[in-house]
Design a protein around this motif. Structure first.
Motif, PDB file in Angstrom:
ATOM      1  N   ASP A 184       0.829  -1.208   0.000  1.00  0.00           N
ATOM      2  CA  ASP A 184       0.000   0.000   0.000  1.00  0.00           C
ATOM      3  C   ASP A 184       0.863   1.257   0.000  1.00  0.00           C
ATOM      4  OD1 ASP A 184      -2.393  -1.442   0.051  1.00  0.00           O
ATOM      5  OD2 ASP A 184      -2.645  -1.243   2.230  1.00  0.00           O
ATOM      6  N   ASP A 185       1.900   1.239   0.833  1.00  0.00           N
ATOM      7  CA  ASP A 185       2.744   2.419   0.971  1.00  0.00           C
ATOM      8  C   ASP A 185       3.518   2.704  -0.317  1.00  0.00           C
ATOM      9  OD1 ASP A 185       1.804   2.470   3.544  1.00  0.00           O
ATOM     10  OD2 ASP A 185       3.698   1.859   4.484  1.00  0.00           O
ATOM     11  N   LEU A 186       4.068   1.673  -0.941  1.00  0.00           N
ATOM     12  CA  LEU A 186       4.799   1.879  -2.188  1.00  0.00           C
ATOM     13  C   LEU A 186       3.886   2.442  -3.268  1.00  0.00           C
ATOM     14  CD1 LEU A 186       7.239   1.656  -4.045  1.00  0.00           C
ATOM     15  CD2 LEU A 186       6.671  -0.761  -4.404  1.00  0.00           C
ATOM     16  N   VAL A 187       2.692   1.879  -3.393  1.00  0.00           N
ATOM     17  CA  VAL A 187       1.732   2.375  -4.384  1.00  0.00           C
ATOM     18  C   VAL A 187       1.401   3.837  -4.113  1.00  0.00           C
ATOM     19  CG1 VAL A 187      -0.685   2.188  -5.108  1.00  0.00           C
ATOM     20  CG2 VAL A 187       0.759   0.144  -4.999  1.00  0.00           C
ATOM     21  N   ALA A 188       1.204   4.188  -2.837  1.00  0.00           N
ATOM     22  CA  ALA A 188       0.890   5.576  -2.484  1.00  0.00           C
ATOM     23  C   ALA A 188       2.028   6.513  -2.862  1.00  0.00           C
ATOM     24  CB  ALA A 188       0.584   5.676  -0.990  1.00  0.00           C
ATOM     25  N   VAL A 189       3.261   6.103  -2.612  1.00  0.00           N
ATOM     26  CA  VAL A 189       4.417   6.933  -2.974  1.00  0.00           C
ATOM     27  C   VAL A 189       4.485   7.117  -4.489  1.00  0.00           C
ATOM     28  CG1 VAL A 189       6.937   7.034  -3.001  1.00  0.00           C
ATOM     29  CG2 VAL A 189       5.746   6.380  -0.903  1.00  0.00           C
ATOM     30  N   ALA A 199       3.911  -5.900  -3.809  1.00  0.00           N
ATOM     31  CA  ALA A 199       3.053  -5.085  -4.679  1.00  0.00           C
ATOM     32  C   ALA A 199       2.974  -5.627  -6.096  1.00  0.00           C
ATOM     33  CB  ALA A 199       3.574  -3.651  -4.707  1.00  0.00           C
ATOM     34  N   ALA A 200       3.533  -6.809  -6.341  1.00  0.00           N
ATOM     35  CA  ALA A 200       3.688  -7.306  -7.708  1.00  0.00           C
ATOM     36  C   ALA A 200       2.384  -7.349  -8.492  1.00  0.00           C
ATOM     37  CB  ALA A 200       4.330  -8.695  -7.684  1.00  0.00           C
ATOM     38  N   GLU A 201       1.289  -7.701  -7.831  1.00  0.00           N
ATOM     39  CA  GLU A 201       0.024  -7.848  -8.547  1.00  0.00           C
ATOM     40  C   GLU A 201      -0.829  -6.585  -8.523  1.00  0.00           C
ATOM     41  OE1 GLU A 201      -1.847 -11.892  -8.357  1.00  0.00           O
ATOM     42  OE2 GLU A 201      -0.520 -12.107  -6.617  1.00  0.00           O
ATOM     43  N   ARG A 202      -0.311  -5.517  -7.947  1.00  0.00           N
ATOM     44  CA  ARG A 202      -1.071  -4.270  -7.917  1.00  0.00           C
ATOM     45  C   ARG A 202      -1.075  -3.618  -9.304  1.00  0.00           C
ATOM     46  NH1 ARG A 202      -1.822  -2.251  -2.605  1.00  0.00           N
ATOM     47  NH2 ARG A 202      -1.692  -4.064  -1.201  1.00  0.00           N
ATOM     48  N   PRO A 203      -2.213  -3.253  -9.837  1.00  0.00           N
ATOM     49  CA  PRO A 203      -2.235  -2.591 -11.146  1.00  0.00           C
ATOM     50  C   PRO A 203      -1.484  -1.273 -11.145  1.00  0.00           C
ATOM     51  CG  PRO A 203      -4.420  -2.564 -10.114  1.00  0.00           C
ATOM     52  CD  PRO A 203      -3.574  -3.488  -9.309  1.00  0.00           C
ATOM     53  N   GLU A 204      -1.432  -0.590  -9.977  1.00  0.00           N
ATOM     54  CA  GLU A 204      -0.713   0.679  -9.909  1.00  0.00           C
ATOM     55  C   GLU A 204       0.789   0.472 -10.119  1.00  0.00           C
ATOM     56  OE1 GLU A 204      -4.207   0.876  -6.954  1.00  0.00           O
ATOM     57  OE2 GLU A 204      -2.652  -0.588  -7.526  1.00  0.00           O
ATOM     58  N   ARG A 210       2.164  -2.031 -11.851  1.00  0.00           N
ATOM     59  CA  ARG A 210       2.361  -2.389 -13.254  1.00  0.00           C
ATOM     60  C   ARG A 210       2.251  -1.173 -14.167  1.00  0.00           C
ATOM     61  NH1 ARG A 210      -0.954  -8.186 -13.549  1.00  0.00           N
ATOM     62  NH2 ARG A 210       0.437  -9.292 -12.091  1.00  0.00           N
ATOM     63  N   ALA A 211       1.411  -0.205 -13.776  1.00  0.00           N
ATOM     64  CA  ALA A 211       1.255   1.002 -14.581  1.00  0.00           C
ATOM     65  C   ALA A 211       2.423   1.964 -14.400  1.00  0.00           C
ATOM     66  CB  ALA A 211      -0.051   1.705 -14.230  1.00  0.00           C
ATOM     67  N   ARG A 212       2.996   2.000 -13.210  1.00  0.00           N
ATOM     68  CA  ARG A 212       4.010   3.010 -12.888  1.00  0.00           C
ATOM     69  C   ARG A 212       5.451   2.525 -13.018  1.00  0.00           C
ATOM     70  NH1 ARG A 212       2.461   8.346 -12.661  1.00  0.00           N
ATOM     71  NH2 ARG A 212       0.641   8.654 -11.337  1.00  0.00           N
ATOM     72  N   ALA A 213       5.685   1.228 -12.838  1.00  0.00           N
ATOM     73  CA  ALA A 213       7.052   0.707 -12.815  1.00  0.00           C
ATOM     74  C   ALA A 213       7.474   0.231 -14.207  1.00  0.00           C
ATOM     75  CB  ALA A 213       7.170  -0.433 -11.817  1.00  0.00           C
ATOM     76  N   SER A 256       6.780 -14.554  -8.524  1.00  0.00           N
ATOM     77  CA  SER A 256       6.359 -15.195  -9.774  1.00  0.00           C
ATOM     78  C   SER A 256       5.374 -14.341 -10.566  1.00  0.00           C
ATOM     79  CB  SER A 256       5.728 -16.561  -9.480  1.00  0.00           C
ATOM     80  OG  SER A 256       4.490 -16.414  -8.794  1.00  0.00           O
ATOM     81  N   ARG A 257       4.773 -13.324  -9.907  1.00  0.00           N
ATOM     82  CA  ARG A 257       3.827 -12.430 -10.583  1.00  0.00           C
ATOM     83  C   ARG A 257       4.410 -11.050 -10.862  1.00  0.00           C
ATOM     84  NH1 ARG A 257      -1.416 -14.593 -10.103  1.00  0.00           N
ATOM     85  NH2 ARG A 257      -1.165 -16.846  -9.884  1.00  0.00           N
ATOM     86  N   LEU A 258       5.695 -10.859 -10.573  1.00  0.00           N
ATOM     87  CA  LEU A 258       6.335  -9.564 -10.812  1.00  0.00           C
ATOM     88  C   LEU A 258       6.725  -9.485 -12.286  1.00  0.00           C
ATOM     89  CD1 LEU A 258       7.285  -6.915  -9.559  1.00  0.00           C
ATOM     90  CD2 LEU A 258       9.436  -8.046  -8.944  1.00  0.00           C
ATOM     91  N   GLU A 259       5.851  -8.956 -13.092  1.00  0.00           N
ATOM     92  CA  GLU A 259       5.976  -9.062 -14.542  1.00  0.00           C
ATOM     93  C   GLU A 259       6.792  -7.946 -15.180  1.00  0.00           C
ATOM     94  OE1 GLU A 259       2.059  -9.537 -16.123  1.00  0.00           O
ATOM     95  OE2 GLU A 259       1.784 -11.515 -15.206  1.00  0.00           O
ATOM     96  N   VAL A 260       7.203  -6.941 -14.406  1.00  0.00           N
ATOM     97  CA  VAL A 260       8.063  -5.911 -14.989  1.00  0.00           C
ATOM     98  C   VAL A 260       9.485  -6.466 -15.097  1.00  0.00           C
ATOM     99  CG1 VAL A 260       6.641  -4.081 -14.001  1.00  0.00           C
ATOM    100  CG2 VAL A 260       8.671  -4.869 -12.767  1.00  0.00           C
ATOM    101  N   PRO A 261      10.288  -5.974 -16.044  1.00  0.00           N
ATOM    102  CA  PRO A 261      11.687  -6.416 -16.111  1.00  0.00           C
ATOM    103  C   PRO A 261      12.385  -6.143 -14.779  1.00  0.00           C
ATOM    104  CG  PRO A 261      11.089  -5.109 -18.036  1.00  0.00           C
ATOM    105  CD  PRO A 261       9.963  -4.966 -17.074  1.00  0.00           C
ATOM    106  N   THR A 262      13.004  -7.176 -14.211  1.00  0.00           N
ATOM    107  CA  THR A 262      13.545  -7.060 -12.854  1.00  0.00           C
ATOM    108  C   THR A 262      14.950  -7.631 -12.789  1.00  0.00           C
ATOM    109  OG1 THR A 262      11.319  -7.261 -11.925  1.00  0.00           O
ATOM    110  CG2 THR A 262      13.157  -7.626 -10.434  1.00  0.00           C
ATOM    111  N   ALA A 263      15.874  -6.835 -12.270  1.00  0.00           N
ATOM    112  CA  ALA A 263      17.252  -7.276 -12.047  1.00  0.00           C
ATOM    113  C   ALA A 263      17.446  -7.588 -10.570  1.00  0.00           C
ATOM    114  CB  ALA A 263      18.230  -6.201 -12.495  1.00  0.00           C
TER     115      ALA A 263
END
Length: 322
Positions: A96-101, A127-132, A134-137, A236-243
């Motif tokens: 919640d906090d990360l999405v708010a930031v 936050a991996a499955e949060r639409p916010e 996926r939209a912001r990252a 497993s649901r973190l669909e953004v490119p991740t290092a």
């Protein structure tokens, strides 16, 4: 006289932000946030770990802020973010906090590379499955972190059995014992538990001041969240490119966690191995951390790929940094 809760001079002293923000999370909790660097530059949002604060990112912010907009924030109860009731300590709250930031520090339609160290990396996984998210990252960097079984696999207490390690680390994570002043013994203990053998006295002092400033109850409550951590689904649901980036001498989240993350992430952008470094990689190797963030900005934010399918899923590369 009580020492400041961070270094006050040199590379590890927090730079002055361009502006500060009072972010409000989903449950009404307030979060302190800072914005560094030029408005309109590629954005990077950084989330710190257990017992730390925005000051922990100081050397990385210094590396990036000339050419990037850098947002850092204090996790609830840490630094200048107020403490919350016991029920407010959970991985859901971290998400919640990360999405708010992200929503309150970025302009409409603006995207960022998000980076997290230790509990900050777990925040991104939560936050991996949060639409916010996926939209912001546009991409993510996970530094010195894990998704499950932390107490059984940690090596602060190198006991032979997983059960023994789990019990010993549960006592460590849930302890409300005061850490006291930053003394020579305290510096030695912190270096042993969290840093590589080659850490400088300046690095150890910077980390010790930050960790010792964390309130006892906050440390214990978040420690128990870490003890019960189970975020394998989130990875497993973190669909953004991740290092992934980690030190090989990390006792808190040993390198096995980094390998596991790299094997589970849907779009792994590589595993960076830092030989001989411990858990505090943004302080021990700020150049390597900032460099990896720059690469993610270059590959996924500045160029704005039109489709996530342009890069093959599960691509992994192993990198080493001195």
């Amino acid at each position: 006289m009580k020492r400041p809760a961070h270094a006050t001079r040199g590379r590890y002293a927090p730079p002055v932000p361009r502006r500060t923000l009072d972010v409000t999370s989903a449950d009404g909790s307030r979060l302190y946030a800072e914005v560094h660097g030029p408005e309109g530059a590629p954005a990077v949002v950084l989330s710190h770990g257990w017992t730390c604060s925005t000051a922990f990112w100081a050397p990385v912010v210094r590396e990036l802020a000339d050419t990037h907009k850098v947002v850092v924030y204090d996790q609830r109860g840490h630094g200048r973010s107020p403490a919350v009731p016991p029920a407010g300590h959970s991985t859901r709250a971290l998400a919640d906090d990360l999405v708010a930031v992200l929503e309150q520090s970025l302009a409409p339609g603006e995207r960022a590379v998000v980076g997290g160290h230790s509990m900050g990396g777990m925040t991104i996984m939560a936050a991996a499955e949060r639409p916010e998210l996926r939209a912001r990252a546009a991409a993510a960097l996970l530094c010195s972190t894990g998704c499950a079984d932390l107490a059984a696999e940690s090596r602060v207490f190198p006991l032979p059995s997983p059960g023994g390690r789990r019990l010993a680390h549960r006592l460590l994570l849930g302890s409300r014992a005061p850490l006291g002043p930053v003394s020579p013994v305290a510096r030695w203990a912190l270096r042993y538990a969290t840093m590589g053998g080659g850490s400088s006295a300046e690095q150890i002092e910077a980390c010790a001041r930050i960790v010792h400033a964390c309130p006892t109850d906050v440390r214990a409550r978040w420690g128990m969240v870490l003890y019960h951590l189970q975020l394998t689904r989130g990875v497993s649901r973190l669909e953004v490119p991740t290092a992934v980036l980690a030190g090989t001498a990390d006792r808190l989240t040993p390198f096995v966690h980094a390998r596991r993350l790299a094997s589970v992430l849907p779009r792994c952008e590589g595993l960076t191995e830092l030989p001989g470094l411990g858990h505090m990689t943004p302080v021990e190797a700020p150049d390597a951390v900032a460099g990896r963030l720059r690469e993610l900005v270059r590959d996924h934010l500045a160029t704005a790929p039109s489709s996530r399918d342009e890069r093959p899923a599960g691509r992994q590369k192993k990198e080493k940094a001195a």
